[in-house]
Design an enzyme around this catalytic site. Structure first.
Site, PDB file in Angstrom:
ATOM      1  N   HIS A   1      -6.109 -11.429  13.855  1.00 28.49           N
ATOM      2  CA  HIS A   1      -5.319 -10.550  13.034  1.00 28.49           C
ATOM      3  C   HIS A   1      -5.431  -9.091  13.711  1.00 28.49           C
ATOM      4  O   HIS A   1      -5.022  -8.195  12.905  1.00 28.49           O
ATOM      5  CB  HIS A   1      -6.130 -10.623  11.728  1.00 28.49           C
ATOM      6  CG  HIS A   1      -5.409 -10.058  10.556  1.00 28.49           C
ATOM      7  ND1 HIS A   1      -4.235 -10.721   9.898  1.00 28.49           N
ATOM      8  CD2 HIS A   1      -5.727  -9.091   9.558  1.00 28.49           C
ATOM      9  CE1 HIS A   1      -3.769 -10.115   9.064  1.00 28.49           C
ATOM     10  NE2 HIS A   1      -4.721  -9.189   8.754  1.00 28.49           N
TER      11      HIS A   1
ATOM     12  N   ASP B   1      -5.474 -16.468  13.502  1.00 25.69           N
ATOM     13  CA  ASP B   1      -5.797 -15.443  12.464  1.00 25.69           C
ATOM     14  C   ASP B   1      -6.551 -16.049  11.321  1.00 25.69           C
ATOM     15  O   ASP B   1      -6.207 -16.988  10.825  1.00 25.69           O
ATOM     16  CB  ASP B   1      -4.407 -15.056  12.099  1.00 25.69           C
ATOM     17  CG  ASP B   1      -4.651 -13.804  11.019  1.00 25.69           C
ATOM     18  OD1 ASP B   1      -5.423 -13.751  10.243  1.00 25.69           O
ATOM     19  OD2 ASP B   1      -3.665 -12.902  11.082  1.00 25.69           O
TER      20      ASP B   1
ATOM     21  N   SER C   1       0.035  -6.918   8.277  1.00 24.84           N
ATOM     22  CA  SER C   1      -0.612  -7.625   7.106  1.00 24.84           C
ATOM     23  C   SER C   1      -0.394  -7.066   5.797  1.00 24.84           C
ATOM     24  O   SER C   1       0.976  -7.421   5.147  1.00 24.84           O
ATOM     25  CB  SER C   1      -2.240  -7.369   7.289  1.00 24.84           C
ATOM     26  OG  SER C   1      -3.039  -8.084   6.409  1.00 24.84           O
TER      27      SER C   1
END
Lengths: 279, 279
Positions: A257, A224, A148
């Site tokens: 995620h 995600d 991320s």
């Protein structure tokens, strides 16, 4: 430089250790974690994978949740997990989880009140590797990976320093921070409003302009929640096509995620890096 | 019985899911986690390993930190991780981390104020498996494992119900709770001062008296801070020798009480259970 060991856990015949040290670059006390595979204890220097974590994380998330030590122990690769921002009571912060502590974005801030401590780019590229390489049985073969915000950090840092990293990889990276809310908020605060200063910290911009290549692997979950608004892997893919960048990018149906996604594919990332680290 | 799904994460091609439900036995709302391996989604019923966690834990510690899903996905075994005590504002608690919430010890409390909610034995042995087996694509092949307080729970529950469990295992179990501070504090509170009621929840007592055997595997770290005062694996080993119990017990140099230890050896436990579950 003085560093202090604050924890040690044996894991897969190697050692997970946390250390604190005074960072001159960040102007505060920092903690990091290192996994030393069993090979590193036998008078053998091993290569290092740097892992950059995402928003709200510390050095602990990856080490506790990714399940990476099993494969690192097999491959003889050390893993270093730094924190995600400067820390301490006198360090500037923001109410949001996506700015300030836990959200350093791996850039050198130029704007007040951030510039006094938020110099994460220099910390990751220079100060921390110097400390690691002068303290532990590691060589100067380095790769870098992240998740991320840390995926953004890993890709941009490797592309800005192609001589220093053998390979780069990312899970669910913020691929085009200039064009997403997380990136725009952070870059405005840390770097100011002039977007000319944003481009060198945007993975898609760097990949589109690249002349020298670092082998790259990216994985992204299709379920995600941040995919469309914040992550935009299609921008990175388009940039790679434009410059002929050696990027292997894969989408995965149903994955989100979380570290459950990372744990499912970390083995492939470690094996990818090992092929480049052990050349 | 109504259960509510509160999270879903794809991991190693299977699904980690958390659910809440009203427990009639515990008289409160409870959360548990289940890992359903990919085989369980294909009209195939899979066996279940129940994992009982240690003091202060919830359903999340094992699922996030043990790295078990990779092997469960390969072996086609579901894993169910219950919470470690009843929960809720009206549930009795104690200031210590080792009594009350997060510290149910897998017994049925007989003493006030605990008896109203603390019936973890019946929850683990009866209510939760009924819910699991009527809700998910699992069969009635069950094994049970746990860590520390949960290791005590797994061993005692399996030995008290040899018809219900194919195998049992433990990491760093509280092996002789009648003779250690954690066990004495909890058993006094939950079961009262009469030690006659303690014996049926003491793994070493049960193993010494056992006539019917459940295949058993125990691993213990030699650098575990709780080894000497609280865990006492030597008592379990002596009991197994006295009764001829099929206990495989291994000590591991350098390992501590943490999930770093569990993650290093969970694969061997899952393979051990799978050989007994898939007979």
């Amino acid at each position: 430089m003085i560093i202090e060991n604050v924890s040690s856990n044996k894991v897969f015949d190697g050692w997970h250790k946390q250390y604190t040290h005074q960072s001159a670059v960040l102007n505060c006390n920092m903690r990091f974690a290192i996994y030393l595979p069993p090979q590193a204890t036998n008078n053998q220097k091993v290569p290092v994978l740097y892992w950059l974590s995402g928003l709200t994380c510390t050095d602990e998330n990856f080490m506790q949740k990714a399940g990476a030590q099993r494969i690192a122990a097999e491959l003889g690769v050390a893993i270093v997990a730094p924190d995600t921002s400067p820390r301490g009571e006198d360090v500037a912060d923001d109410e949001g989880y996506d700015l300030g502590k836990g959200a350093g974005f791996y850039v050198n801030a130029t704007e007040a009140p951030w510039s006094r401590h938020y110099q994460m780019y220099d910390y990751i590229v220079k100060e921390l590797p110097e400390l690691i390489e002068s303290t532990f049985p590691v060589n100067e073969q380095r790769s870098i990976a992240g998740h991320s915000m840390g995926g953004h950090g890993a890709l941009t840092i490797a592309m800005l320093n192609p001589d220093r990293y053998q390979s780069m990889s990312a899970f669910s990276p913020i691929s085009n921070p200039m064009n997403c809310p997380w990136g725009q908020k952070a870059f405005t605060a840390y770097l100011g409003k002039d977007k000319a200063f944003w481009r060198i910290h945007d993975a898609s911009e760097l990949m589109r302009q690249a002349k020298r290549f670092v082998p790259a692997k990216v994985d992204q979950g299709e379920s995600d929640d941040f995919l469309t608004e914040q992550l935009k892997p299609e921008m990175l893919e388009a940039a790679a096509k434009a410059s002929g960048y050696p990027l292997e990018i894969n989408l995965h149906q149903g994955y989100d995620h979380s570290y459950y996604f990372i744990s499912s594919f970390i083995e492939a990332h470690l094996r990818f890096h090992a092929t480049h680290l052990n050349k």
